[in-house]
Design a protein around this motif. Structure first.
Motif, PDB file in Angstrom:
ATOM      1  N   VAL A 366     -11.389   7.335   4.251  1.00 35.09           N
ATOM      2  CA  VAL A 366     -10.641   6.425   5.122  1.00 35.09           C
ATOM      3  C   VAL A 366      -9.692   5.561   4.289  1.00 35.09           C
ATOM      4  CG1 VAL A 366     -10.839   4.458   6.697  1.00 35.09           C
ATOM      5  CG2 VAL A 366     -12.439   6.379   6.892  1.00 35.09           C
ATOM      6  N   TYR A 367     -10.178   5.081   3.163  1.00 39.26           N
ATOM      7  CA  TYR A 367      -9.360   4.281   2.246  1.00 39.26           C
ATOM      8  C   TYR A 367      -8.133   5.067   1.783  1.00 39.26           C
ATOM      9  CZ  TYR A 367      -8.270   1.950  -2.239  1.00 39.26           C
ATOM     10  OH  TYR A 367      -7.647   1.339  -3.298  1.00 39.26           O
ATOM     11  N   ILE A 368      -8.340   6.323   1.409  1.00 39.03           N
ATOM     12  CA  ILE A 368      -7.245   7.182   0.953  1.00 39.03           C
ATOM     13  C   ILE A 368      -6.233   7.421   2.075  1.00 39.03           C
ATOM     14  CG2 ILE A 368      -6.662   9.545   0.259  1.00 39.03           C
ATOM     15  CD1 ILE A 368      -7.645   7.966  -2.066  1.00 39.03           C
ATOM     16  N   LEU A 369      -6.724   7.599   3.308  1.00 45.64           N
ATOM     17  CA  LEU A 369      -5.837   7.847   4.437  1.00 45.64           C
ATOM     18  C   LEU A 369      -4.823   6.713   4.604  1.00 45.64           C
ATOM     19  CD1 LEU A 369      -4.959   9.367   6.998  1.00 45.64           C
ATOM     20  CD2 LEU A 369      -6.753   8.123   8.237  1.00 45.64           C
ATOM     21  N   PHE A 370      -5.310   5.484   4.621  1.00 47.28           N
ATOM     22  CA  PHE A 370      -4.394   4.363   4.804  1.00 47.28           C
ATOM     23  C   PHE A 370      -3.568   4.090   3.549  1.00 47.28           C
ATOM     24  CE2 PHE A 370      -7.484   3.534   8.225  1.00 47.28           C
ATOM     25  CZ  PHE A 370      -6.586   3.457   9.283  1.00 47.28           C
ATOM     26  N   GLN A 371      -4.088   4.482   2.398  1.00 40.92           N
ATOM     27  CA  GLN A 371      -3.302   4.381   1.172  1.00 40.92           C
ATOM     28  C   GLN A 371      -2.096   5.322   1.245  1.00 40.92           C
ATOM     29  OE1 GLN A 371      -5.724   4.744  -2.331  1.00 40.92           O
ATOM     30  NE2 GLN A 371      -4.060   4.333  -3.730  1.00 40.92           N
ATOM     31  N   ILE A 372      -2.302   6.499   1.824  1.00 39.85           N
ATOM     32  CA  ILE A 372      -1.203   7.463   1.989  1.00 39.85           C
ATOM     33  C   ILE A 372      -0.110   6.887   2.880  1.00 39.85           C
ATOM     34  CG2 ILE A 372      -0.595   9.660   3.089  1.00 39.85           C
ATOM     35  CD1 ILE A 372      -3.286  10.754   2.045  1.00 39.85           C
ATOM     36  N   PHE A 373      -0.498   6.354   4.046  1.00 40.66           N
ATOM     37  CA  PHE A 373       0.496   5.808   4.962  1.00 40.66           C
ATOM     38  C   PHE A 373       1.197   4.591   4.359  1.00 40.66           C
ATOM     39  CE2 PHE A 373      -1.566   8.345   8.283  1.00 40.66           C
ATOM     40  CZ  PHE A 373      -0.456   8.763   9.001  1.00 40.66           C
ATOM     41  N   GLY A 374       0.441   3.735   3.663  1.00 40.99           N
ATOM     42  CA  GLY A 374       1.052   2.577   3.013  1.00 40.99           C
ATOM     43  C   GLY A 374       2.064   2.991   1.972  1.00 40.99           C
ATOM     44  N   LEU A 420     -11.601  -4.501   2.262  1.00 39.32           N
ATOM     45  CA  LEU A 420     -10.406  -5.314   2.017  1.00 39.32           C
ATOM     46  C   LEU A 420      -9.215  -4.483   1.524  1.00 39.32           C
ATOM     47  CD1 LEU A 420     -10.015  -8.870   0.957  1.00 39.32           C
ATOM     48  CD2 LEU A 420      -8.842  -7.207  -0.466  1.00 39.32           C
ATOM     49  N   PRO A 421      -9.368  -3.627   0.490  1.00 38.74           N
ATOM     50  CA  PRO A 421      -8.207  -2.829   0.083  1.00 38.74           C
ATOM     51  C   PRO A 421      -7.698  -1.895   1.177  1.00 38.74           C
ATOM     52  CG  PRO A 421     -10.190  -2.118  -1.074  1.00 38.74           C
ATOM     53  CD  PRO A 421     -10.517  -3.407  -0.413  1.00 38.74           C
ATOM     54  N   THR A 422      -8.606  -1.399   2.032  1.00 35.28           N
ATOM     55  CA  THR A 422      -8.161  -0.572   3.153  1.00 35.28           C
ATOM     56  C   THR A 422      -7.310  -1.391   4.107  1.00 35.28           C
ATOM     57  OG1 THR A 422     -10.166   0.801   3.020  1.00 35.28           O
ATOM     58  CG2 THR A 422      -8.921   0.882   5.078  1.00 35.28           C
TER      59      THR A 422
END
Length: 450
Positions: A366-374, A420-422
């Motif tokens: 999940v963290y990686i997913l939102f990191q991609i969009f960011g 938090l980072p997500t």
């Protein structure tokens, strides 16, 4: 026919798009090699130094890696200014930016190493990382080795930044893969000839890639990039204002990101222990494969957006935005497949060395997913140089990150600390989408245009 269709697709579009496509395809090939090497090197390294020492190494190297970004944002500011000069045909200006950035970063390097020598005298790494006192002296040596190599890398990375600014990231990737391959061969030889040693590990993983980069820079500056080779007579400290105006904002953005993201290893080590650092980093490394694929695609578009924005080519920017957003959507089912196959992959990759909880796997995905969009929106906006909103977002979260992540880690472990980072990347994606829409439609005013 397949070959002809492929070549037709490859050469379809304007020169900026064609150049990006060629670099993306070559970068994919090189990144595939890089991933294979990184997957093989993990179990070999764990066998060499054991899981606890490997966790200590990950924690210490991530901490030291903070310093590689303490170039006052010069490389990021340089990247945009070089790309702008080249886009406008100002060869002398581009060369001045190259020469000035090298000299400025050399001064930073000297100051940095002097501070490290003083700091290392007083630090007790065993207390800092909450590990056995027997590691303390060894870690002081390792810290200096890694810090020195990162310091050299601060200066040497001007060359790879220039390659990326020139929309040729594939060459930079090739240099990186070469350093990674030589490190892999070296660590393999060490496992056969020596006993596990963190100092040897530090020299292998930190020293060899920098050496390869320095040699590559010298060779290419004498040949293909001779026109931009740094010379003292082209140093203009007055140009630092142009670099630092934008670079200073990048500096604070990156520094804030480091506090949010790199601090995680320190908190996990202190609260949960070095072994849990290893679990988290291995899970992250697995899903990071997809993130690396996305970054390969994004990388040439940073400087391409710099060129397009300088020429006010908004139609091209709008077209590329749609395609990159589709890339983010496609990553969702791919991450789902990776979650479902993770236990099988861990078994093949790590065997019985490390057990990674399924909950941690899902949280990292999940963290990686939102990191991609960011990152999709961040790369495009960075190309325009309008990064003030990013600066505000990351500074605010950096201020509150340590107490919140420590509390979350104590309550819910690694899965808690990822909240938090997500959230940071969710906000980055939403705000970035809004700002980019204004920029590419020439409607950005106020803070949206700073």
């Amino acid at each position: 026919m397949v070959k002809n269709n492929f070549l037709k697709y490859l050469n379809k579009g304007d020169s900026r798009t064609v150049r990006a496509k060629k670099n993306i395809i070559l970068s994919f090939f090189l990144k595939g090699i890089s991933i294979l090497i990184s997957l093989q090197i993990v179990p070999i390294t764990i066998h060499y130094v054991n899981p606890t020492r490997y966790g200590v190494w990950l924690t210490l190297s991530s901490l030291v890696s903070w310093f590689s970004f303490f170039d006052i944002g010069l490389t990021h500011g340089f990247r945009n200014r070089f790309a702008e000069s080249k886009a406008l045909g100002d060869v002398e200006g581009a060369k001045i930016y190259v020469s000035t950035t090298y000299v400025a970063l050399f001064i930073v390097f000297v100051i940095f190493i002097s501070l490290i020598l003083i700091l290392n005298t007083f630090l007790n790494w065993s207390d800092l990382l909450n590990i056995d006192q027997g590691y303390s002296e060894e870690l002081n040596h390792v810290f200096f080795i890694v810090a020195f190599c990162f310091g050299v890398n601060i200066v040497a990375s001007v060359f790879t930044t220039m390659l990326v600014a020139d929309q040729r990231p594939a060459i930079a990737s090739f240099i990186q893969v070469m350093g990674q391959f030589v490190s892999f061969v070296t660590i393999y030889v060490l496992t056969k000839l020596t006993v596990g040693n963190l100092s040897s590990l530090a020299l292998t993983f930190s020293g060899i890639p920098v050496l390869i980069l320095v040699i590559s820079s010298i060779v290419l500056y004498k040949t293909q990039y001779k026109i931009y080779a740094p010379q003292l007579k082209f140093v203009r400290f007055s140009y630092l204002k142009n670099i630092l105006g934008l670079g200073g904002q990048f500096f604070f953005i990156i520094t804030s990101m480091l506090f949010i993201f790199q601090l995680m290893n320190i908190i996990i080590s202190r609260v949960q222990g070095p072994e849990v650092v290893t679990q988290y980093n291995l899970a992250y490394r697995f899903f990071n494969v997809l993130l690396m694929v996305v970054v390969i695609v994004l990388n040439p578009f940073w400087s391409a957006f710099t060129e397009a924005y300088a020429k006010r080519d908004y139609n091209w920017m709008r077209s590329v935005r749609k395609k990159l957003e589709l890339l983010g959507v496609l990553s969702i089912p791919l991450l789902g497949i990776m979650i479902l196959t993770s236990s099988f992959f861990y078994e093949i990759w790590l065997g019985s060395l490390i057990e990674i909880p399924f909950g941690l796997t899902v949280s990292v995905a999940v963290y990686i997913l939102f990191q991609i969009f960011g990152n999709i929106y961040m790369y495009m906006i960075n190309g325009t140089g309008k990064v003030r909103i990013q600066l505000i977002v990351y500074i605010v979260f950096a201020i509150i990150s340590y107490p919140i992540m420590t509390f979350m880690c104590e309550k819910w472990g690694v899965m808690g600390i990822l909240v938090l980072p997500t959230l940071v990347y969710i906000i980055q994606g939403v705000v970035g989408c809004m700002q980019l829409n204004r920029l590419i439609n020439n409607r950005a005013i106020g803070i949206w245009n700073k």
